[in-house]
Design a protein around this motif. Structure first.
Motif, short mmCIF file in Angstrom:
data_model
loop_
_atom_site.label_atom_id
_atom_site.label_comp_id
_atom_site.label_asym_id
_atom_site.label_seq_id
_atom_site.Cartn_x
_atom_site.Cartn_y
_atom_site.Cartn_z
N MET A 18 22.09 37.35 -1.99
CA MET A 18 23.10 36.92 -1.03
C MET A 18 23.85 35.69 -1.55
O MET A 18 25.09 35.63 -1.49
N HIS A 19 23.10 34.70 -2.08
CA HIS A 19 23.74 33.50 -2.61
C HIS A 19 24.66 33.82 -3.79
O HIS A 19 25.65 33.11 -4.01
N SER A 20 24.33 34.86 -4.55
CA SER A 20 25.14 35.18 -5.72
C SER A 20 26.46 35.85 -5.36
O SER A 20 27.42 35.79 -6.13
N VAL A 21 26.54 36.50 -4.19
CA VAL A 21 27.78 37.19 -3.82
C VAL A 21 28.59 36.45 -2.76
O VAL A 21 29.80 36.70 -2.63
N MET A 22 27.99 35.55 -2.00
CA MET A 22 28.71 34.91 -0.90
C MET A 22 29.91 34.06 -1.36
O MET A 22 30.95 34.06 -0.70
N PHE A 262 30.19 28.14 -6.47
CA PHE A 262 31.58 27.71 -6.50
C PHE A 262 31.91 27.01 -7.82
O PHE A 262 33.04 27.11 -8.33
N LEU A 263 30.94 26.30 -8.38
CA LEU A 263 31.13 25.65 -9.67
C LEU A 263 31.44 26.67 -10.76
O LEU A 263 32.35 26.47 -11.58
N VAL A 264 30.70 27.77 -10.77
CA VAL A 264 30.93 28.82 -11.77
C VAL A 264 32.33 29.40 -11.62
O VAL A 264 33.07 29.58 -12.61
N LEU A 265 32.75 29.69 -10.39
CA LEU A 265 34.08 30.25 -10.17
C LEU A 265 35.16 29.29 -10.64
O LEU A 265 36.16 29.71 -11.26
N ASP A 266 34.99 28.00 -10.38
CA ASP A 266 36.01 27.01 -10.75
C ASP A 266 36.05 26.73 -12.24
O ASP A 266 37.11 26.73 -12.86
N ARG A 267 34.88 26.48 -12.84
CA ARG A 267 34.85 26.10 -14.26
C ARG A 267 35.29 27.26 -15.17
O ARG A 267 35.80 27.03 -16.26
N LEU A 268 35.06 28.50 -14.72
CA LEU A 268 35.41 29.66 -15.55
C LEU A 268 36.70 30.33 -15.09
O LEU A 268 37.09 31.36 -15.63
N GLY A 269 37.37 29.77 -14.07
CA GLY A 269 38.65 30.32 -13.61
C GLY A 269 38.55 31.72 -13.05
O GLY A 269 39.41 32.56 -13.33
N LEU A 270 37.53 31.97 -12.21
CA LEU A 270 37.29 33.31 -11.69
C LEU A 270 37.58 33.44 -10.20
O LEU A 270 37.14 34.39 -9.57
N ALA A 278 31.07 37.26 -9.14
CA ALA A 278 29.72 37.50 -8.61
C ALA A 278 28.74 37.85 -9.72
O ALA A 278 27.58 37.42 -9.70
N ALA A 279 29.21 38.61 -10.73
CA ALA A 279 28.34 38.99 -11.85
C ALA A 279 27.96 37.77 -12.68
O ALA A 279 26.79 37.61 -13.08
N ILE A 280 28.91 36.87 -12.93
CA ILE A 280 28.62 35.67 -13.73
C ILE A 280 27.72 34.71 -12.96
O ILE A 280 26.80 34.10 -13.51
N ILE A 281 27.97 34.57 -11.66
CA ILE A 281 27.10 33.72 -10.83
C ILE A 281 25.67 34.25 -10.89
O ILE A 281 24.70 33.48 -11.02
N SER A 282 25.52 35.57 -10.81
CA SER A 282 24.19 36.17 -10.89
C SER A 282 23.51 35.84 -12.20
O SER A 282 22.32 35.55 -12.25
N LEU A 283 24.29 35.88 -13.30
CA LEU A 283 23.72 35.57 -14.62
C LEU A 283 23.20 34.14 -14.66
O LEU A 283 22.08 33.88 -15.14
N VAL A 284 23.97 33.19 -14.15
CA VAL A 284 23.54 31.79 -14.14
C VAL A 284 22.29 31.62 -13.28
O VAL A 284 21.34 30.92 -13.66
#
Length: 428
Positions: A18-22, A262-270, A278-284
């Protein structure tokens, strides 16, 4: 033990998925980050209130019944959350009402899902001697850690086009997995009657043919039965240092969990690619979960860490990992920073849990597990939203506060936590 492991693993996997997709769902619904974090608050508040109630009830009704109730709450919550988010993403419901309905559905987990973890912890704690308590509770904590590996791995695979589920797919998928775990629990785990043993030694059975001999540290009354223990409060002298450490450190952990997606989305421009994000957040999150398992399956048993040293060393490592995460700007450094921080929290959490357990008698283990679960829930009432709010104002406001909280736990723990030698010594 396999069934107990499964109960914790399934709930952890579902919650981490849930945390990875929210964060991606919030972006797709065009909802501000802080409102996504606040959607968990009501559930966390219910967890704080209800966990001690279910823990005390498990002393009378048995651990199995409370585990089953917790799984029912988990399944119902995940299924309803998935349905309302599906409706929101499909445009059948406005983003505002979808988020309100999500918070209401999530409250089922806070109200009823909170019955399972205290029951599992009390079951294990009441059947292990003091010298083995940290390792035993670390094993149970590691089931939660393994779930946090499995959840982010499975979450992207459950983002499917079938019936238009999309990003809501992981919620429905884990509701079905939880239903299977509930059926196995009801069929395979023997009914239990909580027992407070006499002084000396007792032989406790966990449903199989193997017996476990444990040393008891409680006295009986004149009738030969264990007296009813007084109700434990959070800040009674025996528990106070451990509860304070767990509460402050738990806020640090909750804040970093709130920020990382949110950090992953911002730093990687996603931000404009929710499914890829969501896939990259899951990886982290997977790297963080693997580091948690390294702490709980490797470091704690290998070096026989007691609760004090596990707590203090964990906070130092978590502070360093947070600093690395704050400076990260690619997938590798994001994963590395979150993994180091997770390693620290993977040491800290079993340390405070074992310290709380060892601070009380065996007859009080049910209540102690309720205190642990309640304190953990309290950390998620507002800390994730506060972390995201500070992060949106300035990156280092959020990360700086997390580091400060970790160092505060270290300072207070150094002065106030009882030595491991005293706490882990078996009592005749």
């Amino acid at each position: 033990m396999a069934l107990l492991f499964t109960v914790m693993l399934v709930t952890a996997a579902g919650n981490t998925a849930m945390h990875s997709v929210m964060p991606s769902i919030g972006t797709a619904l065009q909802v501000d980050d802080v409102w996504i974090s606040l959607a968990y608050s009501w559930s966390a508040l219910l967890w704080v209130v209800c966990a001690p109630i279910w823990a005390r009830r498990s002393d009378r009704r048995g651990r199995k019944a409370m585990m089953a109730l917790g799984l029912v709450g988990f399944v119902a919550s995940m299924a309803l959350c998935g349905l309302v988010l599906w409706a929101g993403l499909a445009g059948w419901m406005s983003a505002f009402w979808a988020l309100i309905a999500f918070a209401a559905a999530r409250s089922l987990y806070g109200g009823f899902g909170s019955a399972a973890p205290p029951a599992v912890q009390a079951y294990v704690a009441s059947r292990t001697p003091r010298s083995e308590r940290t390792n035993a509770l670390s094993l149970i904590a590691s089931s939660f850690g393994l779930g946090t590996v499995i959840g982010p791995v499975l979450a992207p695979l459950m983002i499917v086009s079938f019936l238009g589920l999309g990003l809501s797919g992981p919620f429905i998928g884990f509701a079905l997995i939880g239903l299977v775990a509930l059926i196995l629990l009801r069929l395979r785990l023997p009914n239990d009657e909580p027992q407070f043993a006499a002084r000396g030694q007792m032989t406790a059975y966990s449903g199989g043919s193997d017996a476990i001999t444990v040393e008891e540290d409680d006295a009986d009354d004149a009738s030969g039965r264990a007296p009813e223990p007084a109700r434990l409060k959070w800040f009674e002298p025996r528990l106070r240092p451990w509860v304070i450490a767990a509460l402050i450190g738990g806020h640090a952990q909750a804040m970093i969990m709130g920020i990382v997606g949110f950090l992953v989305l911002d730093r990687l421009g996603l931000r404009d690619a929710p499914a890829e994000g969501a896939a990259i957040i899951s990886l982290v999150l997977v790297f963080g979960a693997l580091a948690t398992l390294l702490a709980q399956w490797g470091l704690i048993p290998r070096f026989n860490l007691g609760p004090r040293i596990a707590t203090l060393s964990g906070m130092v490592v978590a502070a360093f990992g947070t600093a690395v995460l704050g400076m990260a700007d690619d997938v590798f450094t994001l994963s590395l920073g979150f993994a180091i921080a997770s390693l620290g929290f993977g040491l800290f959490r079993p340390g405070t849990t074992a310290g709380t357990s060892l601070a009380v008698t065996r007859a009080e283990q049910g209540q102690a597990s309720g205190v642990v679960a309640s304190v953990a829930g309290a950390s998620f009432i507002y800390a994730p939203a506060l972390g995201v709010l500070l992060y949106n104002l300035n990156d280092w406001l959020g990360f700086g506060l997390i580091i400060a909280l970790c160092l505060m736990v270290f300072a207070l723990g150094w002065a106030g936590l009882q030595s491991d030698r005293d706490m882990t010594r078996d009592r005749a």
